[in-house]
Write an enzyme that holds these catalytic residues in place. Structure first.
Site, mmCIF file in Angstrom:
data_model
loop_
_atom_site.group_PDB
_atom_site.id
_atom_site.type_symbol
_atom_site.label_atom_id
_atom_site.label_comp_id
_atom_site.label_asym_id
_atom_site.label_seq_id
_atom_site.Cartn_x
_atom_site.Cartn_y
_atom_site.Cartn_z
ATOM 1 N N SER A 140 -3.004 -5.764 -1.375
ATOM 2 C CA SER A 140 -2.338 -5.810 -2.678
ATOM 3 C C SER A 140 -2.101 -7.273 -3.029
ATOM 4 C CB SER A 140 -1.013 -5.049 -2.579
ATOM 5 O OG SER A 140 -0.253 -5.226 -3.743
ATOM 6 N N LYS A 166 -6.204 -4.405 -4.625
ATOM 7 C CA LYS A 166 -5.260 -3.968 -5.668
ATOM 8 C C LYS A 166 -4.703 -5.205 -6.339
ATOM 9 C CE LYS A 166 -0.550 -2.172 -5.208
ATOM 10 N NZ LYS A 166 0.230 -1.085 -4.581
ATOM 11 N N LYS A 168 -1.918 -6.719 -9.089
ATOM 12 C CA LYS A 168 -0.698 -6.458 -9.860
ATOM 13 C C LYS A 168 -0.946 -6.884 -11.297
ATOM 14 C CE LYS A 168 2.163 -5.113 -6.549
ATOM 15 N NZ LYS A 168 2.848 -3.821 -6.576
ATOM 16 N N ASP A 193 -1.968 -2.162 -10.272
ATOM 17 C CA ASP A 193 -0.603 -1.630 -10.116
ATOM 18 C C ASP A 193 0.308 -2.340 -11.102
ATOM 19 O OD1 ASP A 193 1.824 -0.623 -9.319
ATOM 20 O OD2 ASP A 193 1.742 -1.387 -7.264
ATOM 21 N N GLU A 218 -2.043 2.364 -11.003
ATOM 22 C CA GLU A 218 -0.828 2.804 -10.320
ATOM 23 C C GLU A 218 0.406 2.542 -11.182
ATOM 24 O OE1 GLU A 218 -0.576 1.090 -6.393
ATOM 25 O OE2 GLU A 218 1.539 1.630 -6.143
ATOM 26 N N ASP A 243 3.667 5.979 -8.032
ATOM 27 C CA ASP A 243 4.368 5.359 -6.900
ATOM 28 C C ASP A 243 5.862 5.577 -7.133
ATOM 29 O OD1 ASP A 243 5.710 3.568 -5.219
ATOM 30 O OD2 ASP A 243 4.486 1.820 -5.672
ATOM 31 N N LYS A 267 4.956 6.289 -0.080
ATOM 32 C CA LYS A 267 5.664 5.323 0.763
ATOM 33 C C LYS A 267 6.735 6.119 1.485
ATOM 34 C CE LYS A 267 4.954 1.368 -2.209
ATOM 35 N NZ LYS A 267 5.534 0.463 -3.195
ATOM 36 N N GLY A 295 2.773 0.323 0.729
ATOM 37 C CA GLY A 295 3.467 -0.636 1.586
ATOM 38 C C GLY A 295 4.555 -1.367 0.848
HETATM 39 O O1 OSB Z 1 4.377 -1.306 -5.935
HETATM 40 O O2 OSB Z 1 3.249 -0.953 -4.210
HETATM 41 C C1 OSB Z 1 4.110 -1.598 -4.787
HETATM 42 C C2 OSB Z 1 5.305 -4.503 -2.594
HETATM 43 C C3 OSB Z 1 6.662 -4.488 -2.847
HETATM 44 C C4 OSB Z 1 7.160 -3.578 -3.752
HETATM 45 C C5 OSB Z 1 6.293 -2.672 -4.391
HETATM 46 C C6 OSB Z 1 4.938 -2.676 -4.120
HETATM 47 C C7 OSB Z 1 4.434 -3.644 -3.236
HETATM 48 C C8 OSB Z 1 3.017 -3.799 -2.954
HETATM 49 C C9 OSB Z 1 2.648 -4.495 -1.665
HETATM 50 O O3 OSB Z 1 2.134 -3.505 -3.726
HETATM 51 C C10 OSB Z 1 2.071 -3.587 -0.679
HETATM 52 C C11 OSB Z 1 2.012 -4.230 0.681
HETATM 53 O O4 OSB Z 1 1.099 -5.006 0.919
HETATM 54 O O5 OSB Z 1 2.865 -3.928 1.551
HETATM 55 MG MG MG Z 2 3.118 0.310 -6.475
#
Ligand code: OSB
Ligand code: MG
Length: 374
Positions: A140, A166, A168, A193, A218, A243, A267, A295
């Site tokens: 991510s 992924k 953001k 995401d 996402e 999510d 999660k 994660g």
């Molecule tokens: O939205 O999935 C998410 C990290 C912190 C809070 C929300 C998210 C995330 C990630 C990172 O996308 C995922 C990771 O590498 O642990």
């Molecule tokens: Mg997410």
């Protein structure tokens, strides 16, 4: 299990590079750890709440409060039949899934150790398939200073062996970014995401990405919304993933009932732990809803437990479970490394979580510690 004592730690670790989302940047990753001592064994759990109430209303501060004043006193000095008995004994606290999940993880770790099984093997016991030995993972990538930089960062992760990326996104940092990423990597599985940064009225933004063959989008809409996602879904070609808005198996059931998504990012922390996460797995698997494990920049303690969940047969899409070195220079466990040949992480097969705590490093990153005896 007879719970004799529970230790609570607040730790802080510096990220290798800042992680930027639609909530803002994060450079220092704090989290809480719990160690539950029972019958001569110690089970570990991680609470992934962050310093700010961005992803969730929970923070390290609220989680410390709820754990130390309510949840831990309800368990310390008590006996518990097993992981499945935990949620009912914590139900007197509404919400606070991230705090509860830390205890849930530690109790699963204890139960697995007691049976001489890995966490993955215990969790997968109801299924004929058994747990996977390796789990497909992706990475991510937080919001970068420019599109050019994003393309460079993607290139570096692809070179490191990651087979799914992924990105953001946030309003104004969306279509052009996705288009540039697709142009640079025509065949790469790429997903976006939004962390709830858009509204249903922004559907044209997502329609403008319909031709990009994205793996999924996402959580574009509200963090508690299920309904508007069900209205967005038929308007776009890209598969829709939830999510933030799925906090329980009931929420997954609502999403299934109204066709709110194609995919769920599970999660375990967001749904109060592994027992509830497995319920979502069972429900979605029976309904042919695709699943992957998300994660929260976990340490090796949380990462081992993410892998145990992702080893279940219904988790068919790559998880956000990257190698530890992408987050931390030196972690509190031995590092998890990427199997470059197939973009996987190996699921630990030792008893319980299957990781050893590096107590020197834990001491070095601990800000506060408290013990609770029954
Ligand atoms: O939205 O999935 C998410 C990290 C912190 C809070 C929300 C998210 C995330 C990630 C990172 O996308 C995922 C990771 O590498 O642990
Ligand atoms: Mg997410």
């Amino acid at each position: 299990m007879n719970i004799e004592r529970i230790d609570l730690y607040h730790i802080t670790q510096r990220l290798v590079s800042p992680f930027v989302t639609s909530f803002g940047p994060q450079q220092q990753r704090d989290c809480l750890l719990v160690a539950i001592h029972a019958d001569g064994l110690t089970g570990w759990g991680e609470c992934v709440a962050t310093n700010d109430p961005g992803y969730s209303y929970e923070t390290v501060g609220t989680a410390w409060h709820v754990l130390s004043d309510f949840l831990i006193p309800a368990l310390a000095g008590r006996s518990l039949d097993g992981p499945e008995a935990l949620a009912p004994s914590l139900a007197f606290v509404r919400g606070h899934p991230l705090a509860k999940a830390a205890l849930d993880q530690a109790v699963w770790d204890l139960a697995a150790q007691r049976e001489g099984l890995s966490f993955a093997a215990l969790l997968a016991r109801p299924y004929a398939e058994g747990p996977r030995a390796r789990v497909k993972v992706g990475v991510s990538i937080g919001i970068q200073p420019s599109i050019e930089r994003t393309v460079e960062v993607i290139g570096a992760y692809v070179a490191a062996g990651y087979g799914r990326i992924k990105l953001k996104i946030k309003p104004g940092h969306d279509v052009a970014l996705a288009r540039a990423a697709r142009a640079a990597f025509p065949d790469l599985p790429i997903m976006l995401d939004a962390n709830s940064a858009f509204r249903l009225e922004d559907a044209p933004t997502f329609q403008a990405m319909d031709d990009l063959n994205l793996l999924m989008l996402e959580q574009p809409l509200g963090y508690e919304d299920i309904y508007d996602h069900s209205r967005l879904r038929p308007l776009i070609q890209t598969p829709l993933c939830l999510d933030e808005s799925i906090h329980s198996a009931d929420h997954a059931r609502y999403a299934l009932a109204i066709g709110a998504c194609d995919i769920i990012n599970v999660k375990p922390s967001r749904v109060a732990g592994w027992t509830e996460a497995r319920r979502i797995h069972d429900l979605c698997r029976a309904a042919d809803m695709s699943l992957w494990v998300g994660g929260m920049l976990e340490t090796g303690v949380g990462r081992a437990a993410q892998l145990a969940l992702a080893a279940l047969p219904g988790f068919t899409l790559p998880g956000d479970i990257s190698a530890t070195d992408r987050y931390y220079e030196r972690d509190i466990t031995a590092p998890f490394t990427l199997n470059r040949e197939d973009s996987t992480l190996t699921v630990p097969d030792g008893p319980g979580l299957g990781v050893a705590i590096d107590f020197d490093q834990l001491a070095a990153v601990t800000l506060r510690r408290e013990s609770f005896a029954g």
